[in-house]
Design an enzyme around this catalytic site. Structure first.
Site, PDB file in Angstrom:
ATOM      1  N   VAL B  11      12.377 -13.823  -6.425  1.00 45.36           N
ATOM      2  CA  VAL B  11      13.298 -14.283  -7.464  1.00 45.36           C
ATOM      3  C   VAL B  11      14.756 -14.039  -7.069  1.00 45.36           C
ATOM      4  O   VAL B  11      15.614 -14.929  -7.201  1.00 45.36           O
ATOM      5  CB  VAL B  11      12.981 -13.610  -8.813  1.00 45.36           C
ATOM      6  CG1 VAL B  11      13.955 -14.085  -9.888  1.00 45.36           C
ATOM      7  CG2 VAL B  11      11.545 -13.928  -9.238  1.00 45.36           C
ATOM      8  N   VAL B 115       9.007 -14.413 -19.450  1.00 48.13           N
ATOM      9  CA  VAL B 115       7.797 -15.057 -19.956  1.00 48.13           C
ATOM     10  C   VAL B 115       7.858 -16.541 -19.595  1.00 48.13           C
ATOM     11  O   VAL B 115       8.782 -17.246 -19.996  1.00 48.13           O
ATOM     12  CB  VAL B 115       7.648 -14.894 -21.483  1.00 48.13           C
ATOM     13  CG1 VAL B 115       6.315 -15.468 -21.944  1.00 48.13           C
ATOM     14  CG2 VAL B 115       7.781 -13.434 -21.887  1.00 48.13           C
ATOM     15  N   LYS B 188       3.513 -10.318 -21.794  1.00 43.45           N
ATOM     16  CA  LYS B 188       4.164 -11.547 -22.264  1.00 43.45           C
ATOM     17  C   LYS B 188       3.917 -11.776 -23.750  1.00 43.45           C
ATOM     18  O   LYS B 188       4.787 -12.280 -24.467  1.00 43.45           O
ATOM     19  CB  LYS B 188       3.672 -12.731 -21.427  1.00 43.45           C
ATOM     20  CG  LYS B 188       4.188 -12.670 -19.988  1.00 43.45           C
ATOM     21  CD  LYS B 188       3.453 -13.638 -19.075  1.00 43.45           C
ATOM     22  CE  LYS B 188       4.029 -13.608 -17.668  1.00 43.45           C
ATOM     23  NZ  LYS B 188       3.221 -14.401 -16.713  1.00 43.45           N
TER      24      LYS B 188
END
Lengths: 376, 376
Positions: B11, B115, B188
């Site tokens: 990421v 999420v 989540k």
């Protein structure tokens, strides 16, 4: 914040209900069409009262149609009132004039309920384009036609019975032409392209086919090949132009959009970093649509920047696709035939959409049908 | 705006790439784990440099895991730096402390990538709750397990082969426990509930079952009954509590979520006015996740108000559901049996989820399986 609502039909009443329950704004004036509709002290038939009322900061237009909605919105913007509207036909037709008038008078016009009812579709396009490059979108953008196709494929109704049922349920209007012949979808494709690419495309340039001439033979062909049919609108960025068209399409049974049920809408946006994002929900109806209108009112109130601006007009262009054509007269399509299904029905090779729609228009009648063959 | 990125893995590198291409912010410092990873002059192994650097307004945490990510985020907030994170385990575990520290130091913490990767799911919950009442949500919240289930049902692989393939494609980690046993989904579900209802629920209170013990018999049962299996997370508001649980479920073939392919995620939010809204897209991966991180950075930069605040903690409660239980020892379930499929497998009547998960935990072993029976 005081607001005025123009029109107290399905959406206008829904907006009033939600605002009252949530206390987000005060509806101080409501415009109705004639004196017989005056129900409470907020209601009037005189639009000039809204313009003269300096306490009204925002006009919510829920009349629908081109006029007088367009004139009222322009006058409201010129009077330095923000405008929120759910009127897709007006927004698509007068997009540049409305946005330019808003900018000129330092107010905003918001229209997120124009496409997809309560689905945050235009918001998502506006958000994605700020950090990504939108390449294309498509979607099931009309709930009436999806309901009819759902009933045809799931419950084996014929087109006329399904349409009658849609009318009984309030999903189809007395004159269903806009919904079933693609005009409604063309407006939504235009607005989606406008927001995605900061442009304005001319709705009259968007080629379209509807679903009213889909016959038992076409449905049998779909079933025999493990397809369902959905009415789709497409927008594909191609350099400085947009390929946009509206057409029923064969969708393989394994694709999720083959299973979008009843009167639901589904939209997909494709962008470079994010890939495919799909949104599904109620694309029409009182409270779903009112939900997006109220969200726009909230954003007006919080002085959020409007989600779009015009850069320049883009031309509508074509892309290569395969088509299924059924017609008594197939003249013009001969060079493009890939497979002859029977005397009146062919599958074409990949051909450009402009050519396909132009040729089909030449032979189109109530016994003919054009269906895209999905790329999936 | 100058920002610092903590962690330069999947990421972190994606965020750096998008920011460089779009010019939305300058990445002036990057924290890496050890000196062998130092690739350019922005990189360091010393976190204290980020805190001392007054030019850095925002810290983007992409390390993952609980520590040192949690300590670094707290220190960044205390130093009056905004925080953007994609770290769901940390956010779910330290939700109240992180939000309260941000409020106390007059900065924001944003976590929309926690999420659904690039899907605007938490944004949608935050938007809907402002004009509507969220009643429930559920979703396919883990791409790894969906990929495995997709391969089992579409390509007839067994669980181990599908898992091996998911690892080869980078969809599953070396230790896939968090993804396939439901822990990732529980995080989540907790974060979704927290945003939807301005609360904090304890992830340890969320009962869960994973997919690793689904056998050929269970798959045959699904196929014979026209079901597919999907791993779902649920949140249902019940007064002042939230029913939350994670469980594989039988989904009828006609339901769109039975067709969510490969490693995609899908989420549904149900609210009073808007009805059902579904969002589908890439729930993980470098650029989809980085897209949501960059959106959060943009919102930090434009001083948008954070999308959530804590009101009070809510307890996790139960709801009535039917379950399919396969186990050598079915003790405890006898009073709830609706149908006996064979000696080791039953369908239960509707029973409350707390009881079901508690009973199942008592008999659970590697030869047992619990699958919810979908309401649809």
């Amino acid at each position: 914040m005081n607001i005025g609502i123009l029109g107290y039909g399905v959406v206008g009443k829904g907006v009033d209900d939600i605002l009252q329950e949530k206390g987000l704004a005060s509806v101080t004036r409501i415009l109705v069409k004639d004196e017989s509709e005056l129900q409470d002290s907020r209601m009037t038939t005189d639009f000039s009262l809204f313009i003269k009322d300096d306490s009204i900061m925002c006009i919510v237009e829920c009349i629908g149609g081109l006029e007088p909605a367009h004139t009222y919105c322009i006058q409201a913007l010129q009077a330095h009132k923000h405008v929120v509207t759910s009127n897709k036909a007006m927004m698509a037709r007068f997009y540049d004039e409305l946005l330019e008038t808003a900018v000129k008078h330092n107010v905003t016009i918001r229209f997120s309920a124009c496409v997809g009812g309560g689905i945050p579709w235009l918001d998502q396009l506006a958000s994605v384009k700020k950090t990504d490059t939108i390449e294309s979108f498509y979607g099931i953008m009309n709930g009436t036609s999806n309901y009819i196709l759902h009933q045809i494929f799931m419950n084996h109704l014929d087109f006329d019975t399904a349409l009658r049922q849609a009318k009984q349920l309030g999903y189809a209007e007395a004159d269903p032409t806009a919904d079933i012949e693609g005009f409604d979808v063309a407006n939504k494709v235009a607005l989606s392209a406008n927001v995605a690419w900061n442009t304005m495309i001319d709705i009259n340039d968007i080629p379209m086919c509807g679903i009213s001439t889909i016959s038992k033979d076409d449905i049998d062909y779909a079933n025999n090949n493990n397809y369902r049919i959905r009415l789709l609108g497409h927008g594909i960025r191609q350099g400085n132009a947009v390929c946009a068209y509206v057409c029923p399409e064969f969708i393989p049974m394994d694709h999720p959009i083959a299973h979008v049920p009843l009167n639901y809408n589904m939209f997909e946006c494709n962008s470079a970093y994010l890939g495919a994002i799909r949104l599904m929900g109620q694309g029409a109806g009182r409270y779903p649509t009112a939900h997006n209108v109220v969200k726009d009112i909230r954003l007006v109130k919080s002085h959020s920047t409007p989600f779009t601006s015009i850069v320049s007009r883009m031309a509508v262009t074509s892309a290569n696709r395969r088509f299924y054509i059924r017609a008594n007269d197939l003249s013009g399509f001969e060079p493009y035939i890939e497979t002859r299904i029977n005397d009146t029905t062919i599958l074409t090779k990949e051909m450009d959409t402009t050519t396909a729609f132009t040729l089909y228009k030449g032979i189109q009648n109530k016994n003919s049908c054009m269906i895209g063959v999905s790329l999936w």
